[in-house]
Scaffold this motif. Structure first.
Motif, mmCIF file in Angstrom:
data_model
loop_
_atom_site.group_PDB
_atom_site.id
_atom_site.type_symbol
_atom_site.label_atom_id
_atom_site.label_comp_id
_atom_site.label_asym_id
_atom_site.label_seq_id
_atom_site.Cartn_x
_atom_site.Cartn_y
_atom_site.Cartn_z
ATOM 1 N N LYS A 365 2.763 6.563 -7.414
ATOM 2 C CA LYS A 365 1.798 7.335 -6.620
ATOM 3 C C LYS A 365 1.003 6.378 -5.731
ATOM 4 O O LYS A 365 0.798 6.621 -4.547
ATOM 5 C CB LYS A 365 0.843 8.075 -7.560
ATOM 6 N N LEU A 366 0.606 5.293 -6.349
ATOM 7 C CA LEU A 366 -0.165 4.287 -5.625
ATOM 8 C C LEU A 366 0.627 3.760 -4.436
ATOM 9 O O LEU A 366 0.111 3.655 -3.321
ATOM 10 C CB LEU A 366 -0.481 3.151 -6.611
ATOM 11 N N TYR A 367 1.889 3.435 -4.652
ATOM 12 C CA TYR A 367 2.753 2.943 -3.587
ATOM 13 C C TYR A 367 2.833 3.959 -2.467
ATOM 14 O O TYR A 367 2.885 3.619 -1.303
ATOM 15 C CB TYR A 367 4.164 2.656 -4.104
ATOM 16 N N LYS A 368 2.852 5.215 -2.892
ATOM 17 C CA LYS A 368 2.978 6.280 -1.906
ATOM 18 C C LYS A 368 1.732 6.290 -0.993
ATOM 19 O O LYS A 368 1.859 6.358 0.226
ATOM 20 C CB LYS A 368 3.121 7.616 -2.631
ATOM 21 N N TYR A 369 0.552 6.170 -1.614
ATOM 22 C CA TYR A 369 -0.673 6.120 -0.801
ATOM 23 C C TYR A 369 -0.631 4.941 0.151
ATOM 24 O O TYR A 369 -0.974 5.054 1.330
ATOM 25 C CB TYR A 369 -1.918 5.977 -1.696
ATOM 26 N N VAL A 395 -7.658 -0.940 2.583
ATOM 27 C CA VAL A 395 -8.852 -0.127 2.856
ATOM 28 C C VAL A 395 -8.443 1.316 3.163
ATOM 29 O O VAL A 395 -8.972 2.279 2.606
ATOM 30 C CB VAL A 395 -9.684 -0.718 4.025
ATOM 31 N N GLY A 396 -7.453 1.446 4.058
ATOM 32 C CA GLY A 396 -7.014 2.785 4.482
ATOM 33 C C GLY A 396 -6.500 3.636 3.346
ATOM 34 O O GLY A 396 -6.684 4.851 3.332
ATOM 35 N N SER A 397 -5.876 3.007 2.345
ATOM 36 C CA SER A 397 -5.255 3.792 1.268
ATOM 37 C C SER A 397 -6.141 3.847 0.029
ATOM 38 O O SER A 397 -5.783 4.451 -0.975
ATOM 39 C CB SER A 397 -3.896 3.189 0.901
ATOM 40 N N GLY A 398 -7.300 3.175 0.123
ATOM 41 C CA GLY A 398 -8.199 3.166 -1.026
ATOM 42 C C GLY A 398 -7.633 2.381 -2.192
ATOM 43 O O GLY A 398 -7.906 2.671 -3.353
ATOM 44 N N THR A 399 -6.785 1.384 -1.894
ATOM 45 C CA THR A 399 -6.222 0.544 -2.965
ATOM 46 C C THR A 399 -6.724 -0.875 -2.753
ATOM 47 O O THR A 399 -7.522 -1.126 -1.848
ATOM 48 C CB THR A 399 -4.678 0.554 -2.916
#
Ligand code: GTP
Ligand code: MG
Length: 437
Positions: A365-369, A395-399
């Protein structure tokens, strides 16, 4: 009947694509086969309807339609030909089995077959002739007993079957099983009903089995219920399954009346008797063993296609992060990575890095974001992703930047894996498994 059903199923298995048309063709062929096998038309209609509905309702992915169809046909066909497995539990000594039926249905031969069946299983068996109607009956059964080397009781000169029972009653206790042959008539008339009723109340058999021949087809239904109404039968034996196309009709007719088929006769010899089990019977007759191998082959060829697709992509150097993304998505749908890897021939042997096999759902899921925050350019050519871009994506993906770097390293692993496969490994492995490329 079973040959044509098997043929029809084979067509489904080898069809390039199983669509509604293929399924309808199959159903129509099965319907024809059932009618030829003398299965009641209404029953055949209902069965087809039920199979069609189940196929619609239980449909899953494209890959499993084929197997699904075969499984449903097999289950419904077994249900049509008998819901319970026929088995007699020999729980009492002496266990008396009375065979009844019309002229020439195979009572005497079947008495011998049953004797042999239980003799082989270690029971002490004897045969009793109560057919005082046909003069040759005594000799016929006696010969069979001699051949089998089992005890035989009968009285050539006595006309009254009850007196014969009385004469030998004490002997019965020496045996585990007493198999009793009775006289037939050309129809279930009051004379036959009377005679069997008297025999039953004197002998007190544990089982009263109706013997009918397979060529009765759906007429078996009337005969089984008439005998049951008059004489309370406990089961049916269908003889001459070997020589009749109507066996399916006879078996389905018995299933409808609720008469349990215990044995089927499959030839003239004394060993030609089988305990009846609808499921086993159907799976053998439509050659489910064969079918399973075929299904397996198809699966393999589909896996092979997948592998081919990957190989092609790699050879064209077209592996991108989008591919990784898609791979992860499909892996997500199909289960664990190790499972899918093992499904692709050859890949399982490549000793994949353990981290690649163990990507957790949450990571995916994280990779997807992360990938959602990448530009098209970055996705197609991840090598341009420098430190600044990593910062921006995180920053853009919140990761975190750490996460982005992890994904990029997965991508590199995948790319190098693809190189290993493309350098001829896959082809070699395929050859080893004798799979055509
Ligand atoms: N092919 C084949 N023939 C069978 C089978 N069972 C019985 N037969 C044949 O059917 C014929 C009649 O068999 P019987 O056992 O004499 O029949 P029955 O019911 O005792 O006849 P009656 O005593 O005259 O009423 C014989 O020729 C048997 O060999 C079977 O399962 N397959
Ligand atoms: Mg006979």
């Amino acid at each position: 009947m079973f040959e044509s059903i098997k043929e029809a199923l084979r067509k489904v298995i080898t069809a390039g694509y199983v669509d509604e048309k293929t399924i309808e063709a199959l159903l129509s062929e099965i319907h024809n086969a059932l009618i030829v096998g003398d299965v009641d038309v209404k029953l055949a209609d209902e069965l087809i309807k039920k199979i069609r509905e189940r196929i619609k309702k239980e449909k899953t992915g494209v890959l499993s339609v084929r197997e699904q169809v075969i499984r449903i046909v097999y289950e419904e066909l077994s249900g049509l030909l008998g819901k319970e497995t026929g088995e007699i539990k020999i729980e009492k000594k002496p266990f008396k089995i009375l065979l009844v039926g019309l002229f020439g249905c195979g009572k005497t031969t079947t008495a011998g077959k049953i004797a042999k069946y239980y003799q082989k299983r270690g029971y002490k068996v004897c045969l009793l002739c109560l057919d005082t109607f046909r003069p040759a009956a005594y000799d016929q059964l006696k010969q069979i007993a001699t051949k089998l080397n089992v005890a035989f009781f009968g009285d050539e000169r006595e006309r009254d079957p009850i007196k014969i029972i009385e004469k030998f009653r004490k002997e019965f206790n020496k045996y585990d099983i007493v198999i009793v042959d009775s006289a037939g008539r050309d129809a279930l008339n009051s004379e036959l009903i009377d005679e069997i009723k008297k025999i039953k109340s004197s002998l007190m058999p544990e089982e009263t089995l109706l013997v009918i021949q397979a060529d009765l087809g759906q007429m078996a239904r009337m005969q089984a219920s008439a005998f049951n109404d008059a004489l309370k039968i406990t089961g049916v034996i269908v003889t001459r399954m070997d020589g009749s196309a109507k066996g399916g009709g006879a078996l389905s007719a018995c299933a409808v009346t609720g008469a349990k088929v215990i044995f089927i006769g499959t030839g003239e010899h004394l060993e030609d008797l089988e305990q009846y089990d609808a499921k086993k019977f159907v799976s053998r007759l439509i050659g489910l063993g064969d079918l399973e191998t075929l299904i397996q082959k198809i699966k393999e060829s589909i896996e092979e296609e997948k592998a081919k697709e990957i190989t092609e992509k790699v050879e064209k150097g077209k592996i991108t992060l989008i591919d990784l993304y898609e791979q992860l998505e499909s892996i997500n749908k199909m289960g664990s990575i190790s499972k899918i890897i093992n499904m692709i021939p050859g890949l399982g042997m490549l000793n994949l890095p353990k981290e690649l096999m163990d990507i957790q759902e949450e990571r995916m899921k994280l990779y997807k974001y992360i990938m959602d925050s990448m530009t098209k350019e970055e996705l197609e050519n991840p090598d341009i992703i420098n430190l600044d871009r990593i910062k921006r994506i995180a920053v853009g993906s919140g990761t975190s930047e750490e996460d982005v770097r992890e994904l990029l390293s997965r991508y590199k692993q995948m790319k190098s894996l693809m190189k290993r496969i493309s350098s001829g490994n896959l082809k070699k492995l395929m050859k080893q498994f004798r799979l055509p490329m």
